[in-house]
Scaffold this motif. Structure first.
Motif, PDB file in Angstrom:
ATOM      1  N   LEU A 178      11.543   2.477  -1.643  1.00 46.13           N
ATOM      2  CA  LEU A 178      12.767   1.872  -2.149  1.00 46.13           C
ATOM      3  C   LEU A 178      13.124   0.670  -1.293  1.00 46.13           C
ATOM      4  CD1 LEU A 178      14.803   5.126  -2.668  1.00 46.13           C
ATOM      5  CD2 LEU A 178      14.084   3.558  -4.474  1.00 46.13           C
ATOM      6  N   SER A 207       9.053   4.293  14.377  1.00 48.67           N
ATOM      7  CA  SER A 207       8.798   5.585  13.781  1.00 48.67           C
ATOM      8  C   SER A 207       9.695   5.806  12.552  1.00 48.67           C
ATOM      9  CB  SER A 207       9.111   6.629  14.847  1.00 48.67           C
ATOM     10  OG  SER A 207       9.064   7.876  14.276  1.00 48.67           O
ATOM     11  N   LYS A 211       5.490   3.537   7.366  1.00 52.17           N
ATOM     12  CA  LYS A 211       4.148   2.961   7.559  1.00 52.17           C
ATOM     13  C   LYS A 211       3.105   3.690   6.701  1.00 52.17           C
ATOM     14  CE  LYS A 211       4.298   3.426  12.093  1.00 52.17           C
ATOM     15  NZ  LYS A 211       5.687   3.915  12.233  1.00 52.17           N
ATOM     16  N   GLU A 212       3.200   5.010   6.704  1.00 52.34           N
ATOM     17  CA  GLU A 212       2.213   5.745   5.913  1.00 52.34           C
ATOM     18  C   GLU A 212       2.401   5.476   4.412  1.00 52.34           C
ATOM     19  OE1 GLU A 212       1.295   9.651   7.083  1.00 52.34           O
ATOM     20  OE2 GLU A 212       0.104  10.041   5.284  1.00 52.34           O
ATOM     21  N   MET A 213       3.656   5.425   3.986  1.00 55.77           N
ATOM     22  CA  MET A 213       3.897   5.132   2.563  1.00 55.77           C
ATOM     23  C   MET A 213       3.354   3.765   2.188  1.00 55.77           C
ATOM     24  SD  MET A 213       7.583   6.359   1.288  1.00 55.77           S
ATOM     25  CE  MET A 213       7.272   6.544  -0.448  1.00 55.77           C
ATOM     26  N   ASP A 276      -3.818   6.302  11.558  1.00 57.69           N
ATOM     27  CA  ASP A 276      -2.419   6.313  11.978  1.00 57.69           C
ATOM     28  C   ASP A 276      -2.353   6.445  13.500  1.00 57.69           C
ATOM     29  OD1 ASP A 276       0.249   6.232  11.673  1.00 57.69           O
ATOM     30  OD2 ASP A 276       0.452   8.159  10.649  1.00 57.69           O
ATOM     31  N   ASN A 318       3.252   2.430  16.127  1.00 59.58           N
ATOM     32  CA  ASN A 318       4.596   2.015  16.540  1.00 59.58           C
ATOM     33  C   ASN A 318       4.569   1.633  18.007  1.00 59.58           C
ATOM     34  OD1 ASN A 318       4.452   4.434  17.834  1.00 59.58           O
ATOM     35  ND2 ASN A 318       5.993   5.462  16.579  1.00 59.58           N
ATOM     36  N   LEU A 358      19.267   3.877  -0.112  1.00 59.55           N
ATOM     37  CA  LEU A 358      18.362   4.970   0.276  1.00 59.55           C
ATOM     38  C   LEU A 358      19.133   6.281   0.394  1.00 59.55           C
ATOM     39  CD1 LEU A 358      16.183   3.064   2.860  1.00 59.55           C
ATOM     40  CD2 LEU A 358      15.249   4.466   1.036  1.00 59.55           C
ATOM     41  N   PHE A 362      18.387   9.613  -1.749  1.00 58.69           N
ATOM     42  CA  PHE A 362      18.034  10.914  -1.147  1.00 58.69           C
ATOM     43  C   PHE A 362      19.041  11.988  -1.576  1.00 58.69           C
ATOM     44  CE2 PHE A 362      15.897   8.384   2.450  1.00 58.69           C
ATOM     45  CZ  PHE A 362      14.676   8.449   1.802  1.00 58.69           C
ATOM     46  N   GLN A 398      16.680  10.627   5.739  1.00 59.57           N
ATOM     47  CA  GLN A 398      16.259  11.633   4.770  1.00 59.57           C
ATOM     48  C   GLN A 398      16.597  13.038   5.289  1.00 59.57           C
ATOM     49  OE1 GLN A 398      12.384  10.638   2.939  1.00 59.57           O
ATOM     50  NE2 GLN A 398      11.764  12.641   3.611  1.00 59.57           N
ATOM     51  N   SER A 465       7.800  10.178  16.339  1.00 59.36           N
ATOM     52  CA  SER A 465       6.522  10.665  16.845  1.00 59.36           C
ATOM     53  C   SER A 465       6.634  10.972  18.344  1.00 59.36           C
ATOM     54  CB  SER A 465       5.431   9.646  16.590  1.00 59.36           C
ATOM     55  OG  SER A 465       5.681   8.502  17.367  1.00 59.36           O
TER      56      SER A 465
HETATM   57  N1  LIG Z   1      11.383   2.540   1.601  1.00 61.95           N
HETATM   58  C1  LIG Z   1      11.374   3.862   1.449  1.00 61.95           C
HETATM   59  N2  LIG Z   1      11.841   4.425   0.325  1.00 61.95           N
HETATM   60  C2  LIG Z   1      11.843   5.765   0.166  1.00 61.95           C
HETATM   61  N3  LIG Z   1      11.403   6.637   1.069  1.00 61.95           N
HETATM   62  C3  LIG Z   1      10.919   6.146   2.217  1.00 61.95           C
HETATM   63  C4  LIG Z   1      10.870   4.735   2.463  1.00 61.95           C
HETATM   64  N4  LIG Z   1      10.328   4.540   3.690  1.00 61.95           N
HETATM   65  C5  LIG Z   1      10.056   5.751   4.177  1.00 61.95           C
HETATM   66  N5  LIG Z   1      10.404   6.730   3.306  1.00 61.95           N
HETATM   67  C6  LIG Z   1      10.299   8.183   3.545  1.00 61.95           C
HETATM   68  O1  LIG Z   1      10.565   8.376   4.921  1.00 61.95           O
HETATM   69  C7  LIG Z   1       9.660   9.281   5.515  1.00 61.95           C
HETATM   70  C8  LIG Z   1       8.892   8.578   6.622  1.00 61.95           C
HETATM   71  O2  LIG Z   1       7.986   7.652   6.068  1.00 61.95           O
HETATM   72  P1  LIG Z   1       6.520   7.458   6.670  1.00 61.95           P
HETATM   73  O3  LIG Z   1       5.923   8.764   7.020  1.00 61.95           O
HETATM   74  O4  LIG Z   1       5.772   6.567   5.746  1.00 61.95           O
HETATM   75  O5  LIG Z   1       6.915   6.661   8.000  1.00 61.95           O
HETATM   76  P2  LIG Z   1       6.043   6.287   9.277  1.00 61.95           P
HETATM   77  O6  LIG Z   1       6.433   4.905   9.640  1.00 61.95           O
HETATM   78  O7  LIG Z   1       4.609   6.559   8.992  1.00 61.95           O
HETATM   79  O8  LIG Z   1       6.594   7.278  10.383  1.00 61.95           O
HETATM   80  P3  LIG Z   1       5.944   7.741  11.788  1.00 61.95           P
HETATM   81  O9  LIG Z   1       5.871   6.534  12.658  1.00 61.95           O
HETATM   82  O10 LIG Z   1       6.910   8.728  12.296  1.00 61.95           O
HETATM   83  O11 LIG Z   1       4.605   8.304  11.459  1.00 61.95           O
HETATM   84  C9  LIG Z   1       8.775   9.782   4.413  1.00 61.95           C
HETATM   85  O12 LIG Z   1       9.281  11.007   3.952  1.00 61.95           O
HETATM   86  C10 LIG Z   1       8.902   8.727   3.328  1.00 61.95           C
HETATM   87  O13 LIG Z   1       8.772   9.316   2.075  1.00 61.95           O
END
Ligand SMILES: Nc1ncnc2c1ncn2[C@@H]1O[C@H](COP(=O)(O)OP(=O)(O)OP(=O)(O)O)[C@@H](O)[C@H]1O
Ligand SMILES: [Mg+2]
Length: 483
Positions: A178, A207, A211-213, A276, A318, A358, A362, A398, A465
């Motif tokens: 989003l 964190s 990033k994963e999304m 990752d 990160n 957001l 949620f 969230q 993390s």
């Molecule tokens: N822009 C967004 N819209 C909706 N949900 C999001 C968005 N960005 C992140 N999220 C949600 O937030 C949570 C964290 O996202 P994600 O795992 O991709 O982050 P990350 O940067 O990989 O975190 P980390 O560094 O802790 O591994 C997930 O549940 C994801 O679904």
């Protein structure tokens, strides 16, 4: 040291620097010529076409079924020029038709143009019946072919845009991400641009910023979307196991290696590999990763065989890799290989336009999941959400909303339900930075004491993390409880 790999990554960077496109953080993106695959067993014809078309296209060549399919898998061209009569049966269209079927099975949107010899109109028409886009007769009239190719690439592009538009119609979300604010829109633009290339992408951000999304969105928008998306969290795997996890091992490679096992890299073949927490990879493994990125081949631990792997590599961190490079914990040559394109995800506190969007989304999701209805945030909750520094970013938001939906007995969720400091007391006489540090200190202390000083559990509770927690504890001079 590192002189030879650095030279090649430098030339890669130069190529990219020559382009005009920019990614979200201002870094240039690669501008690649559209890829065209020519399949013909006649060397002369291939050379002739290549000569005529190399100015506009990156021409890839193949002379039989095996090499054609391998090249297609590797490069995913939008358009293929295909001769039907190929060895071992050059007198029949069988090989060509088989290639056509396999290409369309891998990617239905590919435009395949049949190049047919005189008197082969029948097979060419049959190919069209089976999904080829058009045909040209030999001897090929170059101007005519050029026009046809232009139309094919244009059509492929239009179809892609149409598909994207259709996806865009489903709300403000981009592959589940989003964000209506400018910063996230720039991120989406970058994802769109890099998704169609095979360039490695380094995804940066605190964190919980998504990033994963983002990595999943790139995969989902790429021609590899039907292949596997294999994620590996490099910080979650003990140093002694990471090599065999990534590269696999042969039977008897080490004590406990009872059978041969493929690694995650091999499992990602045909798809995308997501590394990752790349900053946590030990130096010895970094060398091997670099080799893999350069050669697109791996050797299993204890093995001698070079195994080619066709995968697209995405990485995230990160951690400050630049700092790692100066202290020697992260190889510079690997950095340049991975960071061909960088996408920087903004911290949630910097996405003023999106925080409430957001939070509301949620709230909707968790009330629906919990079978509750009509829950809303009070104005005080919304103020508190806007003022909170969100050290754990989207994941923290969230988690707080989810907890509040489960725990609250009222339909009106307050700042207290979200366990956020009330906005009234949040900024009395102290700077935002002080307020943020106080709150971070308080939350971290609380999580540590709740989990008896266990870092992993405390980090999970905070939605960050382990390395981030360590970093924050150092910054805020917090010691582990019970020590
Ligand atoms: N822009 C967004 N819209 C909706 N949900 C999001 C968005 N960005 C992140 N999220 C949600 O937030 C949570 C964290 O996202 P994600 O795992 O991709 O982050 P990350 O940067 O990989 O975190 P980390 O560094 O802790 O591994 C997930 O549940 C994801 O679904
Ligand atoms: Mg992550």
């Amino acid at each position: 040291m590192n002189s030879s790999p650095k030279t090649s990554s430098e030339s890669l960077m130069e190529k990219i620097a020559a382009s005009k496109d920019e990614s979200s953080d201002g870094a240039p993106l690669p501008q690649l010529k559209p890829k065209l695959l020519i399949v013909d067993d006649d060397d002369e014809i291939r050379t002739q076409m290549r000569w005529a078309l190399a100015g506009e296209y990156t021409v890839i060549q193949a002379s039989d079924r095996a090499s054609a399919l391998q090249q297609f898998r590797l490069t995913r061209p939008a358009v293929v020029l295909l001769d039907l009569g190929l060895p071992p049966h050059p007198g029949t269209p069988d090989e060509g038709l088989a290639i056509l079927a396999e290409i369309l099975a891998m990617d239905r949107s590919t435009k395949v143009v049949i190049v047919s010899g005189q008197g082969e109109k029948g097979p060419a028409l049959r190919a069209i019946g089976e999904g080829a886009y058009d045909f040209v007769g030999k001897p090929v009239e170059m101007d005519e072919l050029k026009l046809l190719l232009k139309r094919c690439f244009h059509l492929a592009q239009l179809e892609r845009e149409y598909h994207e538009m259709q996806m865009g119609l489903h709300g403000d979300s981009f592959e589940g991400l989003l964000g209506t604010g400018q910063r996230m829109q720039r991120v989406f633009d970058s994802i769109r641009k890099v998704a169609t290339t095979d360039a490695p992408v380094l995804i940066l951000g605190e964190s919980g910023t998504g990033k994963e999304m983002t990595a999943r969105a790139i995969h989902q928008r790429s021609s590899r979307k039907n292949g596997p998306f294999v994620a590996i969290n490099c910080s979650a795997i003990p140093e002694s196991l990471i090599e065999s996890e990534l590269f696999g091992h042969e039977k008897g490679a080490f004590t406990g290696a009872h059978a041969q096992r493929k690694g995650r890299i091999e499992h990602s073949s045909g798809g995308t590999l997501f590394l990752d927490e790349i900053g946590e990879v030990p130096l010895a493994t970094q060398v091997k990763l670099l080799r893999f990125l350069q050669e697109q081949c791996i050797e299993r631990v204890g093995g001698r065989q070079e195994i080619p792997v066709d995968t697209r590599v995405l990485a995230a961190t990160n951690a400050d890799l630049k700092k790692g490079m100066t202290t020697g914990s992260f190889r510079e040559d690997l950095f340049y290989r991975l960071a061909v394109v960088q996408i920087m995800l903004p911290a949630l506190r910097d996405r003023e336009d999106d925080i409430l969007l957001l939070a509301q989304s949620f709230l909707q999701r968790f009330t629906a999941e919990g079978g509750k209805t009509g829950m809303v945030f009070t104005p005080d909750a919304m103020r508190a959400i806007r003022l909170h520094p969100w050290p754990g970013n989207v994941r923290e938001l969230q988690n707080r909303v989810k907890r509040a939906v489960i725990m609250s007995e009222s339909k009106r969720l307050s700042g207290q339900d979200l366990e956020l400091e009330s906005s009234a007391s949040a900024n009395h006489g102290i700077s935002l930075k002080e307020a943020r540090e106080r709150l971070e200190t308080e939350m971290i202390r609380h999580a540590l004491s709740k989990h008896a000083g266990k870092i992993t559990a405390a980090a999970a509770e905070l939605g960050i993390s382990r390395p981030t927690l360590y970093e924050m504890m150092e910054k805020l001079s917090i010691e582990k409880a019970g020590e």
